[in-house]
Design a protein around this motif. Structure first.
Motif, PDB file in Angstrom:
ATOM      1  N   ILE A   1       9.289   1.472   9.174  1.00  0.00           N
ATOM      2  CA  ILE A   1      10.520   0.920   9.734  1.00  0.00           C
ATOM      3  C   ILE A   1      10.496   1.162  11.241  1.00  0.00           C
ATOM      4  O   ILE A   1      10.368   2.301  11.691  1.00  0.00           O
ATOM      5  N   ILE A   2      10.616   0.087  12.003  1.00  0.00           N
ATOM      6  CA  ILE A   2      10.612   0.165  13.461  1.00  0.00           C
ATOM      7  C   ILE A   2      12.064   0.120  13.944  1.00  0.00           C
ATOM      8  O   ILE A   2      12.822  -0.781  13.576  1.00  0.00           O
ATOM      9  N   VAL A   3      12.428   1.113  14.765  1.00  0.00           N
ATOM     10  CA  VAL A   3      13.783   1.210  15.295  1.00  0.00           C
ATOM     11  C   VAL A   3      13.719   1.100  16.809  1.00  0.00           C
ATOM     12  O   VAL A   3      12.872   1.726  17.457  1.00  0.00           O
ATOM     13  N   HIS A   4      14.583   0.281  17.377  1.00  0.00           N
ATOM     14  CA  HIS A   4      14.656   0.115  18.835  1.00  0.00           C
ATOM     15  C   HIS A   4      16.107   0.271  19.248  1.00  0.00           C
ATOM     16  O   HIS A   4      16.979  -0.476  18.786  1.00  0.00           O
ATOM     17  N   GLU A   5      16.375   1.250  20.089  1.00  0.00           N
ATOM     18  CA  GLU A   5      17.730   1.541  20.568  1.00  0.00           C
ATOM     19  C   GLU A   5      18.715   1.724  19.417  1.00  0.00           C
ATOM     20  O   GLU A   5      19.825   1.186  19.426  1.00  0.00           O
ATOM     21  N   GLY A   6      18.282   2.445  18.390  1.00  0.00           N
ATOM     22  CA  GLY A   6      19.171   2.779  17.279  1.00  0.00           C
ATOM     23  C   GLY A   6      19.346   1.699  16.224  1.00  0.00           C
ATOM     24  O   GLY A   6      20.095   1.887  15.273  1.00  0.00           O
ATOM     25  N   ARG A   7      18.648   0.582  16.361  1.00  0.00           N
ATOM     26  CA  ARG A   7      18.755  -0.504  15.386  1.00  0.00           C
ATOM     27  C   ARG A   7      17.398  -0.799  14.782  1.00  0.00           C
ATOM     28  O   ARG A   7      16.378  -0.789  15.471  1.00  0.00           O
ATOM     29  N   VAL A   8      17.388  -1.108  13.479  1.00  0.00           N
ATOM     30  CA  VAL A   8      16.152  -1.507  12.819  1.00  0.00           C
ATOM     31  C   VAL A   8      15.779  -2.890  13.327  1.00  0.00           C
ATOM     32  O   VAL A   8      16.576  -3.825  13.252  1.00  0.00           O
ATOM     33  N   THR A   9      14.572  -3.006  13.880  1.00  0.00           N
ATOM     34  CA  THR A   9      14.145  -4.283  14.434  1.00  0.00           C
ATOM     35  C   THR A   9      12.988  -4.900  13.661  1.00  0.00           C
ATOM     36  O   THR A   9      12.731  -6.086  13.785  1.00  0.00           O
ATOM     37  N   GLN A  10      12.291  -4.072  12.875  1.00  0.00           N
ATOM     38  CA  GLN A  10      11.122  -4.594  12.168  1.00  0.00           C
ATOM     39  C   GLN A  10      10.823  -3.702  10.974  1.00  0.00           C
ATOM     40  O   GLN A  10      10.998  -2.493  11.032  1.00  0.00           O
ATOM     41  N   VAL A  11      10.376  -4.329   9.881  1.00  0.00           N
ATOM     42  CA  VAL A  11       9.932  -3.606   8.698  1.00  0.00           C
ATOM     43  C   VAL A  11       8.547  -4.136   8.338  1.00  0.00           C
ATOM     44  O   VAL A  11       8.366  -5.333   8.175  1.00  0.00           O
ATOM     45  N   GLU A  12       7.572  -3.220   8.260  1.00  0.00           N
ATOM     46  CA  GLU A  12       6.202  -3.600   7.914  1.00  0.00           C
ATOM     47  C   GLU A  12       5.828  -2.907   6.614  1.00  0.00           C
ATOM     48  O   GLU A  12       6.175  -1.755   6.401  1.00  0.00           O
ATOM     49  N   SER A  13       5.108  -3.630   5.753  1.00  0.00           N
ATOM     50  CA  SER A  13       4.617  -2.994   4.538  1.00  0.00           C
ATOM     51  C   SER A  13       3.113  -3.195   4.441  1.00  0.00           C
ATOM     52  O   SER A  13       2.586  -4.245   4.812  1.00  0.00           O
ATOM     53  N   LEU A  14       2.449  -2.156   3.981  1.00  0.00           N
ATOM     54  CA  LEU A  14       1.011  -2.177   3.786  1.00  0.00           C
ATOM     55  C   LEU A  14       0.765  -1.856   2.318  1.00  0.00           C
ATOM     56  O   LEU A  14       1.126  -0.788   1.835  1.00  0.00           O
ATOM     57  N   GLU A  15       0.186  -2.820   1.604  1.00  0.00           N
ATOM     58  CA  GLU A  15      -0.081  -2.614   0.186  1.00  0.00           C
ATOM     59  C   GLU A  15      -1.566  -2.384  -0.026  1.00  0.00           C
ATOM     60  O   GLU A  15      -2.397  -3.084   0.539  1.00  0.00           O
ATOM     61  N   LYS A  16      -1.874  -1.389  -0.829  1.00  0.00           N
ATOM     62  CA  LYS A  16      -3.259  -1.081  -1.151  1.00  0.00           C
ATOM     63  C   LYS A  16      -3.520  -1.474  -2.594  1.00  0.00           C
ATOM     64  O   LYS A  16      -2.684  -1.269  -3.454  1.00  0.00           O
ATOM     65  N   THR A  17      -4.679  -2.055  -2.811  1.00  0.00           N
ATOM     66  CA  THR A  17      -5.093  -2.419  -4.160  1.00  0.00           C
ATOM     67  C   THR A  17      -6.180  -1.451  -4.587  1.00  0.00           C
ATOM     68  O   THR A  17      -7.182  -1.291  -3.883  1.00  0.00           O
TER      69      THR A  17
END
Length: 44
Positions: free
Chosen positions: A15-31
């Protein structure tokens, strides 16, 4: 965001937070593949 976590079996969610707000969510899935002991590419 919760859906990203619920859908993962193996991996991570960042979860990427910029100035106290969530700005981006990245997920990495492994198989993961089961290793066979007689497989020449196996590390075991």
């Amino acid at each position: 965001m919760r859906k990203k976590v619920e859908d993962l079996r193996f991996g991570s969610v960042q979860i990427i937070v910029h100035e106290g707000r969530v700005t981006q969510v990245e997920s990495l899935e492994k198989t993961r593949f089961p290793a066979k002991s007689d497989d020449p590419g196996s590390l075991s």
